[in-house]
Design an enzyme around this catalytic site. Structure first.
Site, PDB file in Angstrom:
ATOM      1  N   ASP A  45       0.836  -1.208   0.000  1.00  0.00           N
ATOM      2  CA  ASP A  45       0.000   0.000   0.000  1.00  0.00           C
ATOM      3  C   ASP A  45       0.869   1.254   0.000  1.00  0.00           C
ATOM      4  OD1 ASP A  45      -2.427  -1.294  -0.105  1.00  0.00           O
ATOM      5  OD2 ASP A  45      -2.651  -1.412   2.063  1.00  0.00           O
ATOM      6  N   GLU A 125      -4.313  10.089   4.526  1.00  0.00           N
ATOM      7  CA  GLU A 125      -4.605  11.049   5.592  1.00  0.00           C
ATOM      8  C   GLU A 125      -3.623  12.211   5.629  1.00  0.00           C
ATOM      9  OE1 GLU A 125      -1.492   9.066   6.371  1.00  0.00           O
ATOM     10  OE2 GLU A 125      -3.011   7.725   7.136  1.00  0.00           O
TER      11      GLU A 125
HETATM   12  P1  NAP Z   1       4.817   2.290   6.284  1.00  0.00           P
HETATM   13  O1  NAP Z   1       5.607   1.775   7.425  1.00  0.00           O
HETATM   14  O2  NAP Z   1       5.294   2.110   4.895  1.00  0.00           O
HETATM   15  O3  NAP Z   1       3.306   1.765   6.355  1.00  0.00           O
HETATM   16  C1  NAP Z   1       2.735   1.428   7.539  1.00  0.00           C
HETATM   17  C2  NAP Z   1       1.740   0.310   7.277  1.00  0.00           C
HETATM   18  O4  NAP Z   1       0.488   0.892   6.841  1.00  0.00           O
HETATM   19  C3  NAP Z   1       2.179  -0.669   6.194  1.00  0.00           C
HETATM   20  O5  NAP Z   1       1.919  -1.972   6.648  1.00  0.00           O
HETATM   21  C4  NAP Z   1       1.274  -0.298   5.030  1.00  0.00           C
HETATM   22  O6  NAP Z   1       0.995  -1.385   4.172  1.00  0.00           O
HETATM   23  C5  NAP Z   1       0.011   0.110   5.758  1.00  0.00           C
HETATM   24  N1  NAP Z   1      -0.955   0.900   4.982  1.00  0.00           N
HETATM   25  C6  NAP Z   1      -0.731   1.968   4.172  1.00  0.00           C
HETATM   26  N2  NAP Z   1      -1.900   2.412   3.675  1.00  0.00           N
HETATM   27  C7  NAP Z   1      -2.866   1.595   4.172  1.00  0.00           C
HETATM   28  C8  NAP Z   1      -4.273   1.540   4.024  1.00  0.00           C
HETATM   29  N3  NAP Z   1      -4.941   2.432   3.278  1.00  0.00           N
HETATM   30  N4  NAP Z   1      -4.961   0.582   4.705  1.00  0.00           N
HETATM   31  C9  NAP Z   1      -4.327  -0.306   5.489  1.00  0.00           C
HETATM   32  N5  NAP Z   1      -2.994  -0.313   5.666  1.00  0.00           N
HETATM   33  C10 NAP Z   1      -2.278   0.639   5.012  1.00  0.00           C
HETATM   34  O7  NAP Z   1       4.570   3.816   6.608  1.00  0.00           O
HETATM   35  P2  NAP Z   1       4.783   5.136   5.767  1.00  0.00           P
HETATM   36  O8  NAP Z   1       5.150   4.857   4.346  1.00  0.00           O
HETATM   37  O9  NAP Z   1       5.649   5.994   6.560  1.00  0.00           O
HETATM   38  O10 NAP Z   1       3.298   5.723   5.773  1.00  0.00           O
HETATM   39  C11 NAP Z   1       2.316   5.180   4.957  1.00  0.00           C
HETATM   40  C12 NAP Z   1       1.040   5.058   5.722  1.00  0.00           C
HETATM   41  O11 NAP Z   1       1.249   4.259   6.854  1.00  0.00           O
HETATM   42  C13 NAP Z   1       0.503   6.365   6.274  1.00  0.00           C
HETATM   43  O12 NAP Z   1      -0.284   7.037   5.312  1.00  0.00           O
HETATM   44  C14 NAP Z   1      -0.289   5.919   7.466  1.00  0.00           C
HETATM   45  O13 NAP Z   1      -1.642   5.696   7.165  1.00  0.00           O
HETATM   46  C15 NAP Z   1       0.304   4.589   7.837  1.00  0.00           C
HETATM   47  N6  NAP Z   1       0.929   4.710   9.157  1.00  0.00           N
HETATM   48  C16 NAP Z   1       0.318   4.090  10.195  1.00  0.00           C
HETATM   49  C17 NAP Z   1       0.811   4.222  11.466  1.00  0.00           C
HETATM   50  C18 NAP Z   1       0.117   3.535  12.584  1.00  0.00           C
HETATM   51  O14 NAP Z   1      -0.813   2.767  12.306  1.00  0.00           O
HETATM   52  N7  NAP Z   1       0.495   3.783  13.814  1.00  0.00           N
HETATM   53  C19 NAP Z   1       1.945   4.989  11.713  1.00  0.00           C
HETATM   54  C20 NAP Z   1       2.547   5.606  10.629  1.00  0.00           C
HETATM   55  C21 NAP Z   1       2.020   5.467   9.345  1.00  0.00           C
HETATM   56  P3  NAP Z   1       2.090  -2.003   3.168  1.00  0.00           P
HETATM   57  O15 NAP Z   1       3.010  -2.816   4.031  1.00  0.00           O
HETATM   58  O16 NAP Z   1       1.254  -2.838   2.250  1.00  0.00           O
HETATM   59  O17 NAP Z   1       2.776  -0.868   2.470  1.00  0.00           O
END
Ligand code: NAP
Length: 269
Positions: A45, A125
């Site tokens: 994603d 987001e």
């Molecule tokens: P990342 O470590 O690459 O991604 C964090 C996780 O979020 C990965 O497992 C990714 O899936 C998953 N993800 C991304 N979009 C998603 C969606 N629409 N629905 C479900 N899971 C999703 O983090 P990054 O590149 O820095 O940021 C990418 C996204 O990660 C952000 O937009 C944010 O939504 C999310 N994130 C979540 C948290 C948290 O939950 N605490 C913290 C930071 C960021 P894949 O492994 O398939 O790429």
């Protein structure tokens, strides 16, 4: 049909990209990185988020499809082993693209500073945090004062982003056919002095929310976790964008099935 590929850069994703170009050549699909009809994201994603921002300037004429080389994704829902089926579908005259597209809402943000206004789109987001200290910000909904927020930050997600950071914050899963944005709190402070709603809010497309950070705060503002370096912000206006992102759906994979398979598992008996 013109296509482009963006991969995550790991060995497996790079190999799959090579295979995709080969199979696409066999089917007379035309590679075009500048003006593709379809962008194929290979990885996860996170890779789709990069593809979205790379081709954001032509959202109205491009659609996206994702292959995952790790776990099942929300945007990357094709398996590597299904690549030939996917390319057959892309090349088939029967799968007219306009019949196979779903469009998802996006978060639109206006960052207002003394220098003017910048508009940004997010697929998942927008987050606003204090860098060195608690974020203090006034929230106004449809120009009516709502609350004074104190805490780590605020997350404004799209329906398809509701399964990402928003979910970790206890926000609701929102079906992407609903044109909404969700405002979720990140560790708000609630005591006898400070008070926030404590629940996440879902706003319809004709509403807007203004977030006005208290002066002289160092902020960490990010769209889809991409930092936007702005510390001079007067306010941030969030709403559902009038633009949408299009995904090619060559076969049905209902959103609730993806939620189940990603978070619960497909074996429920
Ligand atoms: P990342 O470590 O690459 O991604 C964090 C996780 O979020 C990965 O497992 C990714 O899936 C998953 N993800 C991304 N979009 C998603 C969606 N629409 N629905 C479900 N899971 C999703 O983090 P990054 O590149 O820095 O940021 C990418 C996204 O990660 C952000 O937009 C944010 O939504 C999310 N994130 C979540 C948290 C948290 O939950 N605490 C913290 C930071 C960021 P894949 O492994 O398939 O790429």
């Amino acid at each position: 049909m013109k296509y482009a590929v963006l991969d995550r850069g790991d060995e497996l994703s790079k190999q799959l990209t090579e295979k995709l170009h080969y199979l696409a050549g066999e089917r007379h699909l035309q590679r075009d990185e500048k003006s593709p009809d379809v962008v194929v994201s290979i990885g996860g994603d996170g890779t789709m988020l990069h593809a979205f921002h790379m081709y954001q300037y032509r959202l109205e004429s491009v659609c996206f499809v994702g292959i995952h080389t790790g776990h099942l994704g929300f945007y990357a829902d094709w398996k590597a082993s299904e690549i030939e089926t996917l390319l057959d579908a892309m090349a088939s005259p029967d799968t007219a693209l306009h019949q196979r597209i779903v469009k998802y809402p996006l978060v639109e943000t206006e960052l207002v500073s003394v220098d003017g206004t910048e508009t940004h789109l997010a697929l998942n987001e927008l987050t606003i945090k204090g860098l060195n200290a608690t974020l203090v910000a006034r929230l106004t909904i449809n120009d009516e004062p709502f609350e004074m927020f104190r805490g780590d930050g605020i997350c404004i997600s799209s329906p398809s982003g509701s399964t990402a950071y928003n979910k970790s914050l206890g926000g609701a899963m929102v079906h992407p056919s609903l044109e909404t944005i969700q405002i979720a709190e990140i560790a708000s402070i609630n005591n006898r002095v400070y008070r926030t709603l404590g629940s996440s809010l879902v706003l319809p497309k004709h509403h807007h929310c203004d977030i006005e950070p208290r002066k002289n705060q160092v902020l960490l503002v990010a769209k889809d976790h991409i930092p936007l370096q702005r510390n001079d912000l007067l306010s941030i206006r969030c709403r559902v964008s009038t633009r949408k992102v299009a995904f090619a759906r060559y076969r049905p994979f209902p959103f609730w099935n993806r939620v189940r398979d990603a978070f619960i598992g497909s074996q429920i008996d």
